[in-house]
Design a protein around this motif. Structure first.
Motif, PDB file in Angstrom:
ATOM      1  N   ILE A 281       7.744   8.859   4.174  1.00 60.20           N
ATOM      2  CA  ILE A 281       6.987   9.362   3.022  1.00 60.20           C
ATOM      3  C   ILE A 281       6.560  10.815   3.238  1.00 60.20           C
ATOM      4  CG2 ILE A 281       4.844   9.100   1.714  1.00 60.20           C
ATOM      5  CD1 ILE A 281       5.070   6.073   2.252  1.00 60.20           C
ATOM      6  N   ARG A 282       6.082  11.109   4.443  1.00 62.68           N
ATOM      7  CA  ARG A 282       5.577  12.459   4.721  1.00 62.68           C
ATOM      8  C   ARG A 282       6.694  13.456   4.983  1.00 62.68           C
ATOM      9  NH1 ARG A 282       0.946  13.068   8.985  1.00 62.68           N
ATOM     10  NH2 ARG A 282       1.088  15.150   8.065  1.00 62.68           N
ATOM     11  N   TYR A 283       7.771  13.002   5.624  1.00 57.09           N
ATOM     12  CA  TYR A 283       8.849  13.916   6.004  1.00 57.09           C
ATOM     13  C   TYR A 283      10.205  13.406   5.527  1.00 57.09           C
ATOM     14  CZ  TYR A 283       5.151  15.379   9.216  1.00 57.09           C
ATOM     15  OH  TYR A 283       3.963  15.787   9.753  1.00 57.09           O
ATOM     16  N   PRO A 284      10.415  13.292   4.223  1.00 57.88           N
ATOM     17  CA  PRO A 284      11.719  12.855   3.733  1.00 57.88           C
ATOM     18  C   PRO A 284      12.764  13.931   3.981  1.00 57.88           C
ATOM     19  CG  PRO A 284      10.382  13.598   1.909  1.00 57.88           C
ATOM     20  CD  PRO A 284       9.486  13.606   3.115  1.00 57.88           C
ATOM     21  N   LEU A 285      14.005  13.498   4.058  1.00 59.57           N
ATOM     22  CA  LEU A 285      15.097  14.445   4.234  1.00 59.57           C
ATOM     23  C   LEU A 285      15.746  14.742   2.901  1.00 59.57           C
ATOM     24  CD1 LEU A 285      16.801  13.097   7.469  1.00 59.57           C
ATOM     25  CD2 LEU A 285      15.567  15.239   7.221  1.00 59.57           C
TER      26      LEU A 285
ATOM     27  N   LEU B  82       0.828  -1.203   0.000  1.00 63.69           N
ATOM     28  CA  LEU B  82       0.000   0.000   0.000  1.00 63.69           C
ATOM     29  C   LEU B  82       0.865   1.256   0.000  1.00 63.69           C
ATOM     30  CD1 LEU B  82      -2.835  -0.972   2.527  1.00 63.69           C
ATOM     31  CD2 LEU B  82      -3.033  -0.713   0.043  1.00 63.69           C
ATOM     32  N   ALA B  83       1.950   1.225   0.781  1.00 65.77           N
ATOM     33  CA  ALA B  83       2.880   2.355   0.804  1.00 65.77           C
ATOM     34  C   ALA B  83       3.533   2.532  -0.558  1.00 65.77           C
ATOM     35  CB  ALA B  83       3.948   2.136   1.882  1.00 65.77           C
ATOM     36  N   PHE B  84       3.877   1.423  -1.194  1.00 67.15           N
ATOM     37  CA  PHE B  84       4.516   1.493  -2.513  1.00 67.15           C
ATOM     38  C   PHE B  84       3.565   2.099  -3.552  1.00 67.15           C
ATOM     39  CE2 PHE B  84       5.466  -0.427  -6.668  1.00 67.15           C
ATOM     40  CZ  PHE B  84       6.767   0.023  -6.829  1.00 67.15           C
ATOM     41  N   VAL B  85       2.303   1.673  -3.527  1.00 69.44           N
ATOM     42  CA  VAL B  85       1.317   2.221  -4.459  1.00 69.44           C
ATOM     43  C   VAL B  85       1.169   3.727  -4.250  1.00 69.44           C
ATOM     44  CG1 VAL B  85      -1.126   2.241  -5.082  1.00 69.44           C
ATOM     45  CG2 VAL B  85       0.054   0.062  -4.736  1.00 69.44           C
ATOM     46  N   HIS B  86       1.161   4.147  -2.992  1.00 74.77           N
ATOM     47  CA  HIS B  86       1.012   5.570  -2.682  1.00 74.77           C
ATOM     48  C   HIS B  86       2.172   6.397  -3.223  1.00 74.77           C
ATOM     49  CE1 HIS B  86       0.100   9.238  -0.499  1.00 74.77           C
ATOM     50  NE2 HIS B  86       1.346   9.227  -0.019  1.00 74.77           N
ATOM     51  N   VAL B  87       3.393   5.953  -2.950  1.00 73.08           N
ATOM     52  CA  VAL B  87       4.549   6.750  -3.386  1.00 73.08           C
ATOM     53  C   VAL B  87       4.697   6.738  -4.906  1.00 73.08           C
ATOM     54  CG1 VAL B  87       5.794   6.459  -1.209  1.00 73.08           C
ATOM     55  CG2 VAL B  87       6.151   4.811  -3.050  1.00 73.08           C
ATOM     56  N   MET B  88       4.269   5.663  -5.547  1.00 72.64           N
ATOM     57  CA  MET B  88       4.328   5.635  -7.008  1.00 72.64           C
ATOM     58  C   MET B  88       3.320   6.613  -7.606  1.00 72.64           C
ATOM     59  SD  MET B  88       6.804   3.784  -7.890  1.00 72.64           S
ATOM     60  CE  MET B  88       6.485   3.672  -9.648  1.00 72.64           C
ATOM     61  N   ARG B  89       2.157   6.718  -6.965  1.00 75.00           N
ATOM     62  CA  ARG B  89       1.150   7.663  -7.447  1.00 75.00           C
ATOM     63  C   ARG B  89       1.606   9.101  -7.259  1.00 75.00           C
ATOM     64  NH1 ARG B  89      -4.638   5.159  -5.255  1.00 75.00           N
ATOM     65  NH2 ARG B  89      -4.828   3.501  -6.835  1.00 75.00           N
TER      66      ARG B  89
ATOM     67  N   LEU C  92      13.717   0.196   1.634  1.00 74.13           N
ATOM     68  CA  LEU C  92      13.066  -0.119   2.903  1.00 74.13           C
ATOM     69  C   LEU C  92      11.727  -0.807   2.686  1.00 74.13           C
ATOM     70  CD1 LEU C  92      13.901   3.114   4.922  1.00 74.13           C
ATOM     71  CD2 LEU C  92      14.662   0.786   5.455  1.00 74.13           C
ATOM     72  N   MET C  93      10.970  -0.357   1.689  1.00 71.24           N
ATOM     73  CA  MET C  93       9.693  -1.008   1.397  1.00 71.24           C
ATOM     74  C   MET C  93       9.914  -2.433   0.898  1.00 71.24           C
ATOM     75  SD  MET C  93       7.230   1.977  -0.206  1.00 71.24           S
ATOM     76  CE  MET C  93       8.355   2.371  -1.545  1.00 71.24           C
TER      77      MET C  93
ATOM     78  N   LYS D  62       8.336  18.468   3.786  1.00 68.06           N
ATOM     79  CA  LYS D  62       7.067  17.774   4.002  1.00 68.06           C
ATOM     80  C   LYS D  62       6.331  17.611   2.690  1.00 68.06           C
ATOM     81  CE  LYS D  62       2.749  17.954   6.553  1.00 68.06           C
ATOM     82  NZ  LYS D  62       1.959  18.663   7.562  1.00 68.06           N
ATOM     83  N   ARG D  63       5.818  16.392   2.486  1.00 66.74           N
ATOM     84  CA  ARG D  63       5.010  16.130   1.291  1.00 66.74           C
ATOM     85  C   ARG D  63       3.547  16.213   1.665  1.00 66.74           C
ATOM     86  NH1 ARG D  63       8.139  14.647  -2.751  1.00 66.74           N
ATOM     87  NH2 ARG D  63      10.108  13.584  -2.362  1.00 66.74           N
ATOM     88  N   PRO D  64       2.700  16.574   0.724  1.00 64.59           N
ATOM     89  CA  PRO D  64       1.275  16.661   0.999  1.00 64.59           C
ATOM     90  C   PRO D  64       0.695  15.289   1.299  1.00 64.59           C
ATOM     91  CG  PRO D  64       1.688  16.908  -1.351  1.00 64.59           C
ATOM     92  CD  PRO D  64       3.013  16.912  -0.681  1.00 64.59           C
TER      93      PRO D  64
END
Length: 233
Positions: A219-223, A41-48, A59-60, A231-233
């Protein structure tokens, strides 16, 4: 020279397993796959959102491997399945800890120190996980093998707190979930007479939530490369 029988069945490690059959731990096995669902689910989100980075992708992928390896371990229950279980776990812990450490140190020393720390954590975790006997005084279902992981989680929390990083609350939540999962894992064998199914599957569930929170934090707070959070939306 002593050789290892990689196909020898291993019993007595968990309350739920009472025989060496492939489906001897149904709850432990099926709950192992929850982390695969969360990671996908995390992978699908970041790909979108097109926000995937090589480190996050690694890590995923390791999180998925953790679920698969744990499923193999709780079904086949052999030495090779145990190796498939612990390798991705310590790979994830070492990589996550090294990534956070690298961002919290001065650039000149960050990368080599992060690599050394990651290798030390990975080596210590693997050595403790694959030992033939429990540590002295280990009466908590062999959970002392995860003390290096607990150390990494606490060190990570301290690092992001010191930097006042916005991911601190999520890291703190992940740390609390890991402590809870550590308790569930530790009570598995001691409470076997009370709970015949054991509490190990609760370790999987709470750990799955911890993985989800950690991935959410990344995902939300990458460095960025400058060490500043974006911060990502």
């Amino acid at each position: 020279m002593m050789t290892i029988d990689w196909n020898a069945p291993i019993t007595g490690a968990y309350c739920e397993r009472t025989d060496p059959g492939i489906w001897g731990e149904p709850l432990n096995a099926t709950s192992s796959l929850l982390v695969v669902v969360v990671s996908l689910l995390a992978f699908v989100h970041v790909m979108r959102t097109r926000s995937v980075s090589p480190g996050l992708f690694a890590l995923m992928a390791l999180a998925v491997a953790i679920g698969v390896g744990s499923f193999l371990w709780h079904t086949f229950a052999t030495r090779w399945a145990e190796l498939a279980d612990v390798l991705p776990i310590w790979g994830f812990v070492a990589l996550y800890g090294a990534a956070v450490l690298r961002k919290s140190l001065r650039p000149r020393f960050a990368l080599p120190l992060a690599i050394v720390a990651g290798l030390l954590v990975f080596s210590a975790g693997m050595a403790l996980s694959l030992r033939d006997t429990q540590m002295v005084g280990d009466t908590v279902s062999g959970s002392t093998q995860y003390l290096p992981a607990l150390f990494v989680v606490l060190a990570t929390g301290r690092a992001v707190w010191k930097e006042k990083h916005p991911s601190f609350r999520l890291i703190l939540l992940a740390a609390a979930l890991f402590v809870l999962s550590f308790v569930f894992r530790s009570l598995d064998l001691p409470l076997c007479s009370v709970f015949p199914t054991g509490t190990h599957f609760l370790w999987h569930i709470s750990n799955c939530l911890a993985f989800g929170v950690l991935l959410t934090a990344l995902i939300r707070y990458p460095l960025g490369g400058d060490g500043v959070s974006h911060k990502r939306p």
